[in-house]
Design a protein around this motif. Structure first.
Motif: not given
Length: 506
Positions: A116, A442, A146, A108-109, A457, A460, A112
């Motif tokens: 980005t 999102y 996600t 999941h990370e 987001v 991030d 993301l």
């Protein structure tokens, strides 16, 4: 010439831990390497496995030292994984990030962070979840977060696809079904059995390209039928159901015994059941075994019992059928899609029905109504990792623009009435990297969750800008690649059109 990609497979679940997800990642990666792509695996450190390791076929594995909290899943931190993830991605010049498993925090990370960084992303779901209990609700909300900004999703069965589409509120057109497979050569049945008594002696299969498996001797009324169970001993794998069913099966069928391999918190329940019913001479507990030992355990049996309560695919039942075992399994999830009816006996996930189904399987084997010696060749034709790699490669081509959207999603762009509107095509097609577009996606995830997701987001993205300033890309060493293999010519089934010497291109 078909394009090649630098791909990062990311999941908390990988070797040396055995399992279906782990095997899927490894086999898919090696076949993609055979087709000329560069593939690396990013996972967390295991005991005795840290740093960078190289596996067969030049597959590089990064074991990142992160805290593991439950069933090999790492502690979710959202942002602390970003610096090392960015470093690896830049070093390896990755352009596609492929995450696996709904319960993998790394997956999941990584998706993301990859979005980005402006990378294409793919997610493969290997499991089924409900909608009512607290754990499923939280997992589904995380999955929706996600997958709101992923380029494409792959599921291992049609049941899994339906489940994922509902859980993450996805457009079904951006979800493909690509099943697991099995290396049939690693799961060969024994060549023959002896003709005397209930104790069988086996010989190893001959080492030639097309092994012949002669018909098995019919089981007599007094021959012992061995039932094999290989599974993680957890609740969702039906261990409680197995614990209740074993004494009844052994009582109904005196010339029957069990071999159970696997480990987990429910192992103590099985051990207590064995002691209470004095079944030490009829139930053998092997404990945890390595994946390369699975075949050696399976060929000791006649029936494979799979009492799982939920399963998206069930690779182990394909392995069992390839070994020549008659499969008794619960009719849940994607299991009915895996094998044809003549290889399986289905049961409801209930004690009485599981006992009855096992009894039917034993009776069919004793009456010689099932030709298990033919199962191996049939499974070999049904499942191929090369075919899985070809279909996954097509997904990569679709999200990277190597093939048109019309070809990828299967509609006629010359007609005025397509299967979905132009607005929906924009949702299903290649996702935009623009921050405002990402925030819009999102924000639609919920009244409160949408705002929280947007905040994540934004943070991030700010962290990414700081990393670009503090650790500029030109200061990161670029890794040298292994010589790439020249893709083999294959037909639609993933079989080589002609035998060629393996060639490499620098």
């Amino acid at each position: 010439m078909a394009p090649t990609y630098n791909i990062a497979m990311i999941s908390d679940f990988f070797y040396p831990q055995p399992g279906g997800v782990e095997s899927h990642i490894y086999q898919l990666s090696t076949k993609l390497i055979d087709r000329g792509h560069k593939v690396i695996v990013i996972t967390h450190a295991y005991e005795g496995r840290t740093g960078v390791r190289y596996l067969t076929n030049g597959l590089k594995v990064y074991h990142v030292p992160f805290l593991v909290i439950f069933r090999s899943a790492t502690f979710p931190t959202v942002f602390s994984f970003f610096p090392i993830f960015r470093n690896i991605i830049i070093r390896e010049r990755i352009n596609i990030v492929h995450g696996h498993a709904s319960l993998s925090n790394f997956c999941h990370e990584a998706i993301l962070h990859a979005r980005t960084m402006g990378l294409r992303t793919v997610f493969t779901d290997h499991s089924l979840f409900g909608f009512a209990d607290a754990a499923s609700i939280l997992t589904n909300k995380l999955l929706k977060f996600t997958l709101s900004d992923v380029d494409h999703v792959i599921c291992v069965s049609h049941t899994c696809k339906e489940n994922t589409v509902l859980r993450a509120s996805l457009d079904p057109l951006m979800v493909s079904v690509i099943p697991n497979a099995v290396v049939a050569e690693n799961f060969k049945p024994l060549t023959h059995t002896s003709s005397s008594g209930s104790n069988h002696t086996f010989s190893s299969p001959p080492q030639h390209s097309q092994p012949h498996f002669p018909p098995a001797r019919p089981l007599g009324p007094h021959d012992i039928v061995t039932i094999v169970v290989i599974s993680r001993l957890f609740y969702n794998k039906g261990t409680d159901l197995l614990t209740a069913a074993i004494p009844r099966i052994l009582e109904n069928h005196p010339n029957t015994r069990f071999i159970i391999a696997g480990d987990g918190p429910k192992a103590i329940d099985l051990e207590q059941m064995i002691e209470q019913n004095v079944l030490q001479d009829r139930v053998e507990m092997l404990g945890p075994i390595r994946h390369e030992e699975v075949r050696d355990v399976m060929v000791r049996g006649h029936i494979y019992l799979h009492p799982s309560l939920t399963e998206a695919f069930g690779t182990v039942i394909v392995e069992a059928a390839s070994c020549g075992l008659y499969v008794v399994c619960t009719q849940v999830g994607g299991i009915p899609e895996v094998l044809p009816n003549h290889m399986t006996v289905f049961a409801k996930p209930e004690e009485d029905d599981l006992v009855a189904a096992t009894g039917r399987a034993i009776a069919a084997l004793r009456a010689n109504k099932v030709r298990t010696e033919n199962f191996h060749e049939q499974v070999k034709k049904m499942y191929s990792w090369t075919n899985v790699a070809i279909r996954t490669e097509r997904v990569y081509n679709g999200i990277s623009g190597a093939i048109s959207e019309a070809e990828f999603y299967g509609y006629d762009e010359n007609t005025t009435t397509n299967t979905w509107s132009a607005a929906t095509r924009g949702r299903s097609g290649v996702q935009s990297f623009a921050l405002i577009d990402r925030l819009k996606r999102y924000y639609g995830c919920g009244i409160w969750a949408g705002k929280l997701f947007c905040l994540c987001v934004i943070v991030d993205y700010l962290l990414f800008l700081l990393l670009e300033l503090w650790f500029p890309r030109d200061k990161i060493d670029i890794c040298s690649d292994w010589p790439r293999k020249k893709p083999q010519l294959t037909n639609g089934k993933g079989e080589k059109k002609k035998k060629e010497k393996e060639e490499y291109i620098l």
